[in-house]
Structure formats: structure tokens, C-alpha cells
Design a protein around this motif. Structure first.
Motif, PDB file in Angstrom:
ATOM      1  N   SER A  33       0.841  -1.195   0.000  1.00 31.42           N
ATOM      2  CA  SER A  33       0.000   0.000   0.000  1.00 31.42           C
ATOM      3  C   SER A  33       0.874   1.242   0.000  1.00 31.42           C
ATOM      4  O   SER A  33       2.037   1.201   0.419  1.00 31.42           O
ATOM      5  CB  SER A  33      -0.945   0.006   1.203  1.00 31.42           C
ATOM      6  OG  SER A  33      -0.221   0.042   2.409  1.00 31.42           O
ATOM      7  N   VAL A  34       0.324   2.309  -0.490  1.00 27.96           N
ATOM      8  CA  VAL A  34       0.987   3.610  -0.505  1.00 27.96           C
ATOM      9  C   VAL A  34       0.041   4.637   0.093  1.00 27.96           C
ATOM     10  O   VAL A  34      -1.184   4.470   0.046  1.00 27.96           O
ATOM     11  CB  VAL A  34       1.405   4.045  -1.931  1.00 27.96           C
ATOM     12  CG1 VAL A  34       2.443   3.109  -2.508  1.00 27.96           C
ATOM     13  CG2 VAL A  34       0.209   4.145  -2.848  1.00 27.96           C
ATOM     14  N   MET A  35       0.610   5.682   0.655  1.00 22.57           N
ATOM     15  CA  MET A  35      -0.193   6.775   1.194  1.00 22.57           C
ATOM     16  C   MET A  35      -0.504   7.738   0.061  1.00 22.57           C
ATOM     17  O   MET A  35       0.392   8.181  -0.655  1.00 22.57           O
ATOM     18  CB  MET A  35       0.568   7.503   2.305  1.00 22.57           C
ATOM     19  CG  MET A  35      -0.198   8.655   2.915  1.00 22.57           C
ATOM     20  SD  MET A  35      -1.760   8.193   3.681  1.00 22.57           S
ATOM     21  CE  MET A  35      -1.202   7.207   5.046  1.00 22.57           C
ATOM     22  N   LEU A  42      -4.475  11.692   2.542  1.00 21.55           N
ATOM     23  CA  LEU A  42      -5.859  11.395   2.200  1.00 21.55           C
ATOM     24  C   LEU A  42      -6.243   9.983   2.629  1.00 21.55           C
ATOM     25  O   LEU A  42      -7.339   9.746   3.107  1.00 21.55           O
ATOM     26  CB  LEU A  42      -6.043  11.566   0.689  1.00 21.55           C
ATOM     27  CG  LEU A  42      -7.430  11.463   0.127  1.00 21.55           C
ATOM     28  CD1 LEU A  42      -8.310  12.570   0.696  1.00 21.55           C
ATOM     29  CD2 LEU A  42      -7.384  11.587  -1.389  1.00 21.55           C
ATOM     30  N   GLY A  43      -5.343   9.044   2.473  1.00 22.38           N
ATOM     31  CA  GLY A  43      -5.610   7.658   2.844  1.00 22.38           C
ATOM     32  C   GLY A  43      -4.663   6.728   2.116  1.00 22.38           C
ATOM     33  O   GLY A  43      -3.818   7.162   1.348  1.00 22.38           O
ATOM     34  N   GLU A  44      -4.822   5.446   2.353  1.00 23.61           N
ATOM     35  CA  GLU A  44      -3.963   4.457   1.726  1.00 23.61           C
ATOM     36  C   GLU A  44      -4.638   3.840   0.509  1.00 23.61           C
ATOM     37  O   GLU A  44      -5.862   3.781   0.439  1.00 23.61           O
ATOM     38  CB  GLU A  44      -3.603   3.360   2.723  1.00 23.61           C
ATOM     39  CG  GLU A  44      -2.688   3.832   3.823  1.00 23.61           C
ATOM     40  CD  GLU A  44      -2.259   2.718   4.751  1.00 23.61           C
ATOM     41  OE1 GLU A  44      -2.795   1.597   4.655  1.00 23.61           O
ATOM     42  OE2 GLU A  44      -1.366   2.967   5.567  1.00 23.61           O
ATOM     43  N   MET A  45      -3.808   3.396  -0.428  1.00 23.71           N
ATOM     44  CA  MET A  45      -4.289   2.751  -1.645  1.00 23.71           C
ATOM     45  C   MET A  45      -3.454   1.493  -1.862  1.00 23.71           C
ATOM     46  O   MET A  45      -2.236   1.504  -1.680  1.00 23.71           O
ATOM     47  CB  MET A  45      -4.117   3.708  -2.827  1.00 23.71           C
ATOM     48  CG  MET A  45      -4.522   3.131  -4.153  1.00 23.71           C
ATOM     49  SD  MET A  45      -4.379   4.317  -5.503  1.00 23.71           S
ATOM     50  CE  MET A  45      -2.643   4.248  -5.826  1.00 23.71           C
TER      51      MET A  45
END
Length: 150
Positions: free
Chosen positions: A47-49, A63-66
Motif C-alpha cells: 500500500s501507498v499513502m 488522504l488515505g492508503e491505496m
């Protein structure tokens, strides 16, 4: 400060296009068998931020993780390819990394014509369709007649 890799813009563009391409469409345009290669980093999920900016110009915030899948490989001629794709599709990341490596070889013009150009056209069409749908819902408040203007 000068650009450390002055010819990196074309590669950045095709990597971006491959990352956004629908996996099934990419598999159709560039089917198996894939050229011989050695995995430097097998497709792995992580995952990345994702960062955002208020109004597109404000202070960055998390914003969040993807979820992403990444892959690195080396073709038999020594050319190295990398890919990061959204989601958990290992085959998509592998195929994109192979294409990245091949786009750095003499096969680039043919691959651009066969794979990248159709993907770019289809993406432009999807964006135009989405923009047209959004434009159909636009309300222009400056042209509306107010009750006291009668």
C-alpha cells in the motif's frame, strides 16, 4: 535545478498509461506468452499513502492508503522494467513491467502503435464521456432568473 533525467518524460507517460490501463484490455493488446525475463522483484502487493491538497494548491495532507502491486524485472538483453499498478493484480503489474522494459528497446515503435496508442485513445474517450456526463449536470447560477428580477 536541471532535470536529472532529461528524457524521462516519455517513460513517465507510458508508465502512467500502463498503470491506469484496464488489466484485461492490456492483456488483450499484449497477450501471453511474455518475452523471457528474470524477476528482480516478483509482483508483490502493498500500500501507498495517497496525498491530497485542498483546492489543488493548499498544504498537502494524507488522504488515505491505496493498494498497489509492484514488479521489477530484467529482459534477457539486460533491459530493466518496473511497474506500479493500482489494486491487487499481479499479472497486470508483470505485464506492465515487461512493456516498460520493451519500450526501452528497438521494439518501442511497434509496441507504441499496437498497445500504447490504443490505450491512450480509449482513456481519452473514457475521460471525454465522463466529462460530458458531468457537464450535463452543471448549473450556471449566474443565468438563473431570481424572483425579485421580474
Amino acid at each position: 535545478m536541471p532535470d536529472p533525467a532529461p528524457n524521462s518524460a516519455p517513460r513517465r507517460d507510458w508508465l502512467s498509461l500502463l498503470a491506469r490501463a484496464p488489466a484485461d484490455r492490456l492483456a488483450t493488446l499484449f497477450p501471453d506468452p511474455l518475452p523471457d525475463h528474470a524477476l528482480l522483484r516478483a509482483p508483490e502487493i502493498g500500500s501507498v499513502m495517497v496525498r491530497g491538497r485542498t483546492g489543488g494548491t493548499g498544504t498537502p495532507f494524507n488522504l488515505g492508503e491505496m493498494t498497489v502491486t509492484r514488479c521489477s524485472l530484467r529482459l534477457t538483453d539486460g533491459t530493466v522494467g518496473h511497474a506500479y499498478v493500482q489494486g491487487r493484480d499481479r499479472a497486470h503489474a508483470l505485464r506492465a513491467a515487461v512493456l516498460d522494459a520493451l519500450m526501452q528497446t528497438d521494439a518501442a515503435p511497434d509496441l507504441r502503435r499496437r498497445c500504447l496508442d490504443p490505450l491512450a485513445r480509449e482513456e481519452a474517450q473514457r475521460r471525454a464521456t465522463r466529462a460530458a456526463k458531468a457537464a450535463a449536470t452543471k448549473v450556471d447560477f449566474f443565468t438563473m432568473v431570481r424572483g425579485e428580477d421580474k
